[in-house]
Write a protein that holds these residues in place. Structure first.
Motif, mmCIF file in Angstrom:
data_model
loop_
_atom_site.group_PDB
_atom_site.id
_atom_site.type_symbol
_atom_site.label_atom_id
_atom_site.label_comp_id
_atom_site.label_asym_id
_atom_site.label_seq_id
_atom_site.Cartn_x
_atom_site.Cartn_y
_atom_site.Cartn_z
ATOM 1 N N ARG A 1 20.848 2.265 -46.649
ATOM 2 C CA ARG A 1 21.495 1.047 -46.127
ATOM 3 C C ARG A 1 21.176 0.839 -44.648
ATOM 4 O O ARG A 1 22.046 0.526 -43.849
ATOM 5 C CB ARG A 1 23.012 1.064 -46.353
ATOM 6 N N ASP A 2 19.909 1.076 -44.310
ATOM 7 C CA ASP A 2 19.428 0.873 -42.930
ATOM 8 C C ASP A 2 20.248 1.623 -41.887
ATOM 9 O O ASP A 2 20.521 1.107 -40.804
ATOM 10 C CB ASP A 2 19.386 -0.622 -42.598
ATOM 11 N N GLY A 3 20.671 2.817 -42.217
ATOM 12 C CA GLY A 3 21.401 3.658 -41.270
ATOM 13 C C GLY A 3 22.911 3.523 -41.340
ATOM 14 O O GLY A 3 23.626 4.183 -40.598
ATOM 15 N N TYR A 4 23.412 2.692 -42.227
ATOM 16 C CA TYR A 4 24.863 2.520 -42.338
ATOM 17 C C TYR A 4 25.550 3.837 -42.716
ATOM 18 O O TYR A 4 26.605 4.162 -42.184
ATOM 19 C CB TYR A 4 25.207 1.432 -43.359
ATOM 20 N N HIS A 5 24.959 4.605 -43.632
ATOM 21 C CA HIS A 5 25.551 5.884 -44.032
ATOM 22 C C HIS A 5 25.619 6.841 -42.842
ATOM 23 O O HIS A 5 26.548 7.627 -42.717
ATOM 24 C CB HIS A 5 24.750 6.522 -45.162
ATOM 25 N N CYS A 6 24.624 6.777 -41.973
ATOM 26 C CA CYS A 6 24.607 7.600 -40.762
ATOM 27 C C CYS A 6 25.672 7.129 -39.775
ATOM 28 O O CYS A 6 26.461 7.920 -39.271
ATOM 29 C CB CYS A 6 23.220 7.532 -40.134
ATOM 30 N N LYS A 7 25.698 5.824 -39.515
ATOM 31 C CA LYS A 7 26.609 5.265 -38.500
ATOM 32 C C LYS A 7 28.064 5.315 -38.938
ATOM 33 O O LYS A 7 28.903 5.916 -38.283
ATOM 34 C CB LYS A 7 26.227 3.815 -38.201
ATOM 35 N N ALA A 8 28.379 4.648 -40.034
ATOM 36 C CA ALA A 8 29.773 4.505 -40.452
ATOM 37 C C ALA A 8 30.220 5.607 -41.400
ATOM 38 O O ALA A 8 31.403 5.929 -41.461
ATOM 39 C CB ALA A 8 29.978 3.142 -41.118
ATOM 40 N N GLY A 9 29.283 6.187 -42.137
ATOM 41 C CA GLY A 9 29.636 7.195 -43.140
ATOM 42 C C GLY A 9 29.575 8.624 -42.660
ATOM 43 O O GLY A 9 29.803 9.554 -43.419
ATOM 44 N N GLN A 10 29.235 8.833 -41.377
ATOM 45 C CA GLN A 10 29.190 10.159 -40.747
ATOM 46 C C GLN A 10 28.182 11.104 -41.407
ATOM 47 O O GLN A 10 28.322 12.322 -41.316
ATOM 48 C CB GLN A 10 30.565 10.806 -40.737
ATOM 49 N N MET A 11 27.174 10.571 -42.068
ATOM 50 C CA MET A 11 26.198 11.412 -42.755
ATOM 51 C C MET A 11 25.070 11.792 -41.801
ATOM 52 O O MET A 11 23.926 11.357 -41.936
ATOM 53 C CB MET A 11 25.658 10.716 -44.002
ATOM 54 N N LYS A 12 25.416 12.630 -40.829
ATOM 55 C CA LYS A 12 24.429 13.129 -39.877
ATOM 56 C C LYS A 12 24.936 14.419 -39.255
ATOM 57 O O LYS A 12 26.143 14.634 -39.152
ATOM 58 C CB LYS A 12 24.124 12.099 -38.796
ATOM 59 N N PHE A 13 24.006 15.282 -38.887
ATOM 60 C CA PHE A 13 24.326 16.500 -38.147
ATOM 61 C C PHE A 13 23.035 17.041 -37.564
ATOM 62 O O PHE A 13 21.942 16.636 -37.957
ATOM 63 C CB PHE A 13 25.010 17.551 -39.042
ATOM 64 N N PHE A 14 23.171 17.957 -36.617
ATOM 65 C CA PHE A 14 21.971 18.616 -36.107
ATOM 66 C C PHE A 14 22.133 20.117 -36.199
ATOM 67 O O PHE A 14 23.236 20.649 -36.213
ATOM 68 C CB PHE A 14 21.624 18.158 -34.681
ATOM 69 N N ALA A 15 20.998 20.784 -36.290
ATOM 70 C CA ALA A 15 20.967 22.247 -36.349
ATOM 71 C C ALA A 15 19.912 22.731 -35.360
ATOM 72 O O ALA A 15 18.807 22.202 -35.328
ATOM 73 C CB ALA A 15 20.624 22.716 -37.758
ATOM 74 N N MET A 16 20.289 23.707 -34.563
ATOM 75 C CA MET A 16 19.349 24.358 -33.646
ATOM 76 C C MET A 16 19.278 25.812 -34.074
ATOM 77 O O MET A 16 20.147 26.614 -33.733
ATOM 78 C CB MET A 16 19.844 24.231 -32.205
ATOM 79 N N PRO A 17 18.263 26.166 -34.881
ATOM 80 C CA PRO A 17 18.211 27.548 -35.386
ATOM 81 C C PRO A 17 17.972 28.552 -34.268
ATOM 82 O O PRO A 17 17.224 28.289 -33.332
ATOM 83 C CB PRO A 17 17.041 27.519 -36.369
ATOM 84 N N LEU A 18 18.648 29.662 -34.400
ATOM 85 C CA LEU A 18 18.546 30.736 -33.423
ATOM 86 C C LEU A 18 17.711 31.875 -33.992
ATOM 87 O O LEU A 18 17.511 31.981 -35.196
ATOM 88 C CB LEU A 18 19.946 31.261 -33.098
ATOM 89 N N PHE A 19 17.252 32.746 -33.112
ATOM 90 C CA PHE A 19 16.574 33.959 -33.549
ATOM 91 C C PHE A 19 17.634 34.954 -34.004
ATOM 92 O O PHE A 19 18.696 35.057 -33.401
ATOM 93 C CB PHE A 19 15.754 34.567 -32.406
ATOM 94 N N ARG A 20 17.354 35.688 -35.054
ATOM 95 C CA ARG A 20 18.280 36.723 -35.503
ATOM 96 C C ARG A 20 18.255 37.882 -34.523
ATOM 97 O O ARG A 20 17.214 38.248 -34.008
ATOM 98 C CB ARG A 20 17.897 37.241 -36.889
ATOM 99 N N GLN A 21 19.442 38.448 -34.290
ATOM 100 C CA GLN A 21 19.525 39.608 -33.385
ATOM 101 C C GLN A 21 19.584 40.868 -34.234
ATOM 102 O O GLN A 21 20.474 41.010 -35.077
ATOM 103 C CB GLN A 21 20.769 39.506 -32.513
ATOM 104 N N TRP A 22 18.638 41.734 -34.046
ATOM 105 C CA TRP A 22 18.621 43.012 -34.765
ATOM 106 C C TRP A 22 19.227 44.058 -33.847
ATOM 107 O O TRP A 22 18.891 44.146 -32.684
ATOM 108 C CB TRP A 22 17.199 43.415 -35.128
ATOM 109 N N HIS A 23 20.163 44.821 -34.367
ATOM 110 C CA HIS A 23 20.835 45.847 -33.559
ATOM 111 C C HIS A 23 20.105 47.161 -33.658
ATOM 112 O O HIS A 23 19.591 47.549 -34.603
ATOM 113 C CB HIS A 23 22.292 46.050 -34.023
#
Length: 173
Positions: free
Chosen positions: A151-173
């Motif tokens: 719907r031309d971004g309507y789901h993103c704007k009004a429907g909150q269908m968006k998020f971001f992810a910034m993957p991190l490196f795993r920490q090995w102990h």
């Protein structure tokens, strides 16, 4: 006008970066070396005890749908790590009774904030979320901005269908 747009963009990028760093360091403690302090849950006994990449269903039991706050979901279910797999599950459209969804990768923070899909890349169409869902592997250390493109971004704007992810490196102990 151009300077204020640039300033706003810079502030938003810095805010997102600070959020990503704070999420990455939520278990950090002041000091130098905690060699004598026990690891959270005990130290790994072998290489097999170190957790590997995860499969994470976006939205949990709610899946990928309208009117669910995915930004909040991502904050509660993060951090995400390199090689984790995000699974987008949604019903394919059937006889106009199901609202169609898709998954787009937005190129930058500004596109994410404004739900501007003009330079976005479709990574899953309206049918790929059915069954076991569409899998997206976080292969690079970079921010990933996801949104529904219907719907031309309507789901993103009004429907909150968006998020971001910034993957991190795993920490090995």
């Amino acid at each position: 006008m151009g300077g204020s747009t640039f300033s706003l963009s810079l502030i938003l990028v810095l805010t997102a970066s600070m959020l990503a760093v704070s999420m990455a360091n939520k278990d950090w403690h002041f000091g130098f070396n905690y060699t004598n302090r026990p690891f959270k849950g005990g130290p790994p006994q072998s290489q097999n005890d170190i957790p590997g990449p995860r499969k994470i269903v976006v939205g949990g039991s709610e899946y990928w749908q309208l009117n669910f706050n995915y930004t909040n979901w991502a904050l509660k279910n993060g951090p995400f790590y390199l090689n984790d797999t995000l699974v987008f599950k949604y019903d394919p459209p059937t006889n106009d009774s199901t609202v169609p969804h898709s998954v787009y990768l937005l190129p930058n923070l500004w596109s994410f904030l404004t739900c501007d899909l003009r330079k976005a890349t479709m990574v899953a169409n309206t049918t790929q979320g059915g069954g076991e869902g569409f899998e997206f592997v976080l292969k690079k250390w970079q921010p990933y901005y996801f949104a529904c493109g219907e719907r031309d971004g309507y789901h993103c704007k009004a429907g909150q269908m968006k998020f971001f992810a910034m993957p991190l490196f795993r920490q090995w102990h």
